[in-house]
Write a protein that holds these residues in place. Structure first.
Motif, PDB file in Angstrom:
ATOM      1  N   LYS A  45       3.321   7.901  14.509  1.00 35.79           N
ATOM      2  CA  LYS A  45       2.437   8.085  15.679  1.00 35.79           C
ATOM      3  C   LYS A  45       3.299   8.459  16.887  1.00 35.79           C
ATOM      4  CE  LYS A  45      -1.142   4.979  13.919  1.00 35.79           C
ATOM      5  NZ  LYS A  45      -1.897   3.732  14.060  1.00 35.79           N
ATOM      6  N   SER A 154      -3.649  -4.125   0.832  1.00 40.03           N
ATOM      7  CA  SER A 154      -2.521  -3.544   0.095  1.00 40.03           C
ATOM      8  C   SER A 154      -1.531  -2.839   1.017  1.00 40.03           C
ATOM      9  CB  SER A 154      -3.030  -2.556  -0.957  1.00 40.03           C
ATOM     10  OG  SER A 154      -3.946  -1.658  -0.372  1.00 40.03           O
ATOM     11  N   GLY A 156       1.054  -2.608   4.598  1.00 36.15           N
ATOM     12  CA  GLY A 156       2.179  -3.408   5.087  1.00 36.15           C
ATOM     13  C   GLY A 156       1.717  -4.693   5.756  1.00 36.15           C
ATOM     14  N   SER A 177      -8.613  -0.072  -2.445  1.00 40.09           N
ATOM     15  CA  SER A 177      -9.257   0.694  -3.522  1.00 40.09           C
ATOM     16  C   SER A 177      -8.898   0.059  -4.863  1.00 40.09           C
ATOM     17  CB  SER A 177      -8.832   2.161  -3.463  1.00 40.09           C
ATOM     18  OG  SER A 177      -7.477   2.279  -3.805  1.00 40.09           O
ATOM     19  N   LYS A 179      -7.266   0.800  -7.451  1.00 40.57           N
ATOM     20  CA  LYS A 179      -5.904   0.833  -8.025  1.00 40.57           C
ATOM     21  C   LYS A 179      -5.058  -0.342  -7.520  1.00 40.57           C
ATOM     22  CE  LYS A 179      -3.473   3.893  -4.708  1.00 40.57           C
ATOM     23  NZ  LYS A 179      -4.434   4.036  -3.610  1.00 40.57           N
ATOM     24  N   TYR A 195     -13.321  -1.082  -1.626  1.00 40.33           N
ATOM     25  CA  TYR A 195     -14.117  -0.496  -0.531  1.00 40.33           C
ATOM     26  C   TYR A 195     -14.806   0.805  -0.936  1.00 40.33           C
ATOM     27  CZ  TYR A 195     -10.132   2.660   0.400  1.00 40.33           C
ATOM     28  OH  TYR A 195      -9.138   3.602   0.291  1.00 40.33           O
ATOM     29  N   ALA A 302      -0.137   4.172   1.063  1.00 42.60           N
ATOM     30  CA  ALA A 302       1.043   3.569   0.430  1.00 42.60           C
ATOM     31  C   ALA A 302       0.717   2.123   0.077  1.00 42.60           C
ATOM     32  CB  ALA A 302       2.227   3.626   1.375  1.00 42.60           C
TER      33      ALA A 302
HETATM   34  N1  LIG Z   1      -1.097  -3.563  17.090  1.00 41.76           N
HETATM   35  C1  LIG Z   1       0.054  -3.766  16.446  1.00 41.76           C
HETATM   36  O1  LIG Z   1       0.919  -4.479  16.931  1.00 41.76           O
HETATM   37  C2  LIG Z   1       0.253  -3.133  15.089  1.00 41.76           C
HETATM   38  C3  LIG Z   1       1.301  -3.589  14.288  1.00 41.76           C
HETATM   39  C4  LIG Z   1       1.443  -3.047  13.009  1.00 41.76           C
HETATM   40  C5  LIG Z   1       0.586  -2.040  12.572  1.00 41.76           C
HETATM   41  N2  LIG Z   1      -0.395  -1.601  13.406  1.00 41.76           N
HETATM   42  C6  LIG Z   1      -1.343  -0.553  12.932  1.00 41.76           C
HETATM   43  O2  LIG Z   1      -2.126  -1.128  11.889  1.00 41.76           O
HETATM   44  C7  LIG Z   1      -2.464  -0.136  10.938  1.00 41.76           C
HETATM   45  C8  LIG Z   1      -2.102  -0.653   9.555  1.00 41.76           C
HETATM   46  O3  LIG Z   1      -0.683  -0.711   9.445  1.00 41.76           O
HETATM   47  P1  LIG Z   1      -0.006  -0.923   8.017  1.00 41.76           P
HETATM   48  O4  LIG Z   1       1.460  -0.812   8.215  1.00 41.76           O
HETATM   49  O5  LIG Z   1      -0.558  -2.129   7.354  1.00 41.76           O
HETATM   50  O6  LIG Z   1      -0.565   0.403   7.279  1.00 41.76           O
HETATM   51  P2  LIG Z   1      -0.291   0.942   5.825  1.00 41.76           P
HETATM   52  O7  LIG Z   1       0.730   0.102   5.130  1.00 41.76           O
HETATM   53  O8  LIG Z   1      -0.024   2.391   5.943  1.00 41.76           O
HETATM   54  O9  LIG Z   1      -1.722   0.747   5.089  1.00 41.76           O
HETATM   55  C9  LIG Z   1      -1.915   1.424   3.892  1.00 41.76           C
HETATM   56  C10 LIG Z   1      -2.982   0.708   3.072  1.00 41.76           C
HETATM   57  O10 LIG Z   1      -4.274   0.858   3.681  1.00 41.76           O
HETATM   58  C11 LIG Z   1      -5.227   0.842   2.625  1.00 41.76           C
HETATM   59  N3  LIG Z   1      -6.462   1.497   3.060  1.00 41.76           N
HETATM   60  C12 LIG Z   1      -6.626   2.790   3.456  1.00 41.76           C
HETATM   61  N4  LIG Z   1      -7.926   3.010   3.772  1.00 41.76           N
HETATM   62  C13 LIG Z   1      -8.585   1.834   3.571  1.00 41.76           C
HETATM   63  C14 LIG Z   1      -9.942   1.408   3.742  1.00 41.76           C
HETATM   64  N5  LIG Z   1     -10.900   2.254   4.171  1.00 41.76           N
HETATM   65  N6  LIG Z   1     -10.258   0.120   3.484  1.00 41.76           N
HETATM   66  C15 LIG Z   1      -9.316  -0.743   3.050  1.00 41.76           C
HETATM   67  N7  LIG Z   1      -8.019  -0.398   2.855  1.00 41.76           N
HETATM   68  C16 LIG Z   1      -7.657   0.871   3.128  1.00 41.76           C
HETATM   69  C17 LIG Z   1      -4.553   1.576   1.488  1.00 41.76           C
HETATM   70  O11 LIG Z   1      -5.070   1.091   0.267  1.00 41.76           O
HETATM   71  P3  LIG Z   1      -5.729   2.134  -0.788  1.00 41.76           P
HETATM   72  O12 LIG Z   1      -4.622   3.111  -1.139  1.00 41.76           O
HETATM   73  O13 LIG Z   1      -6.140   1.243  -1.902  1.00 41.76           O
HETATM   74  O14 LIG Z   1      -6.859   2.821  -0.064  1.00 41.76           O
HETATM   75  C18 LIG Z   1      -3.065   1.294   1.682  1.00 41.76           C
HETATM   76  O15 LIG Z   1      -2.531   0.379   0.742  1.00 41.76           O
HETATM   77  C19 LIG Z   1      -1.739   1.153  11.367  1.00 41.76           C
HETATM   78  O16 LIG Z   1      -2.657   1.993  12.052  1.00 41.76           O
HETATM   79  C20 LIG Z   1      -0.663   0.656  12.327  1.00 41.76           C
HETATM   80  O17 LIG Z   1      -0.282   1.601  13.283  1.00 41.76           O
HETATM   81  C21 LIG Z   1      -0.602  -2.114  14.644  1.00 41.76           C
END
Ligand SMILES: NC(=O)c1ccc[n+]([C@@H]2O[C@H](COP(=O)([O-])OP(=O)(O)OC[C@H]3O[C@@H](n4cnc5c(N)ncnc54)[C@H](OP(=O)(O)O)[C@@H]3O)[C@@H](O)[C@H]2O)c1
Length: 311
Positions: A45, A154, A156, A177, A179, A195, A302
């Protein structure tokens, strides 16, 4: 030292290798020789320029805000860390991130890596793990017996949130999902929701806490599963305050505040095996490796964390 930097905002092609000066330490900082770092969505981002008003850094920018490595030098006022210690941190948000051979970290943001985990596993923890911890513990005041919904379990943040909630004795539902069903069951989910096949708000009710990692309409629908007195914490969007008041819930958006003391609490859970660090994908420390890692993170599909092996 070698670093992977961006000199313009744009696509993953902007990630290039560059020789940059070694970090300079102040008295309260530690020099960490990095063995691994990890990718978080904030990396791409910021790379795209979406955050340039909030974080107006000067180029070249070294992205990356997860550090795992070995202490190589300490400032004059550092007391809790010594040369040779294995440490990890979510360093302060500066333009000198962790896609580099060395980084300077404030002592109060550091913790020791538990002996039972590798540098790669450690690098996956700080940013995502602390975000999950602060949402559940600081904002939502999680307690034993709470019913907790973790969106995108699933991912981070989600994979740490599930395990932290379980360590407090909560009952945990989570979305992903199909998988990822086996993966989520392995890390302790009590109620898995695919979902793509089910609407979570049609099958869950009377929840105490929702951790929203998706925002938008998923955050909106999350209101429906909460009971009166429940808590909705989003790391993406600001929930509607009026709607929260009408439903009698505490709702807010949350931004991580790096903290070494809380990271040490997570280290304790890792050491006891109550939390496992899931490294889903590993890439080499090169411009090409970082580009591929960013492209995977940008798919938002991921599993667990994407890690860069530096040494
Ligand atoms: N505010 C803060 O301090 C802060 C801190 C950390 C992160 N964030 C934000 O939080 C978000 C998540 O971060 P992250 O690192 O956890 O992301 P990530 O690791 O990229 O999340 C990927 C996961 O999201 C799942 N996913 C995608 N679409 C989905 C849906 N509609 N419903 C349920 N699961 C779904 C995927 O599973 P499937 O492949 O099974 O779909 C995948 O395993 C990001 O936008 C990040 O910028 C904010």
């Amino acid at each position: 030292m070698k670093a992977i930097v961006i000199e313009n905002y744009g696509s993953a092609e902007e990630l290039v290798e560059k020789e940059v000066p070694m970090p300079e330490l102040n008295d309260k900082q530690v020099l960490v020789e990095l063995h691994a770092t990890s990718i978080n969505p904030i990396d791409w981002k910021l790379r795209e320029g979406y955050l340039k008003e909030m974080l107006p850094f000067e180029f070249p920018i070294i992205l990356g805000w997860d550090a795992a490595g070995i202490v190589k030098d300490v400032g004059a006022d550092v007391s809790d860390f010594q040369i040779g210690d294995r440490v990890f941190a979510r360093p302060a948000t500066t333009a000198k991130g962790t896609y580099a051979e060395y980084t300077a970290v404030d002592e109060d943001l550091l913790a020791h890596i538990p002996e039972n985990i590798t540098f790669e596993e450690a690098a996956a923890v700080p940013l995502a793990g602390l975000t999950a911890w602060q949402c559940l513990v600081d904002f939502a005041e999680i307690k034993e017996g709470d019913k907790v919904l973790v969106q995108a379990g699933s991912g981070g943040v989600g994979s740490f949130a599930i395990q932290i909630a379980k360590s407090f004795g909560a009952y945990v539902a989570s979305t992903a999902s199909g998988k990822n069903e086996d993966f989520l069951n392995q890390i302790g989910v009590d109620h898995f929701i695919n979902y793509k096949e089910e609407n979570f708000e049609e099958v869950l009710e009377d929840y105490d806490i929702v951790l929203d990692t998706m925002g938008g309409e998923i955050m909106e629908r999350s209101f429906q599963v909460l009971k009166k007195g429940g808590k909705l914490v989003s790391i993406i969007d600001q929930p509607d305050e009026q709607k929260a008041q009408e439903k009698g819930i505490k709702a807010g958006s949350f931004w991580l505040n790096p903290n070494g003391r809380q990271l040490a609490e997570l280290a304790d859970l890792l050491n006891r095996g109550q939390v496992i660090s899931t490294v889903g994908h590993t890439y080499p420390f090169s411009a090409e490796g970082l580009r591929e890692a960013h492209q995977l993170s940008e798919t938002h599909h991921a599993r667990g964390k994407i890690v860069i092996k530096i040494k």
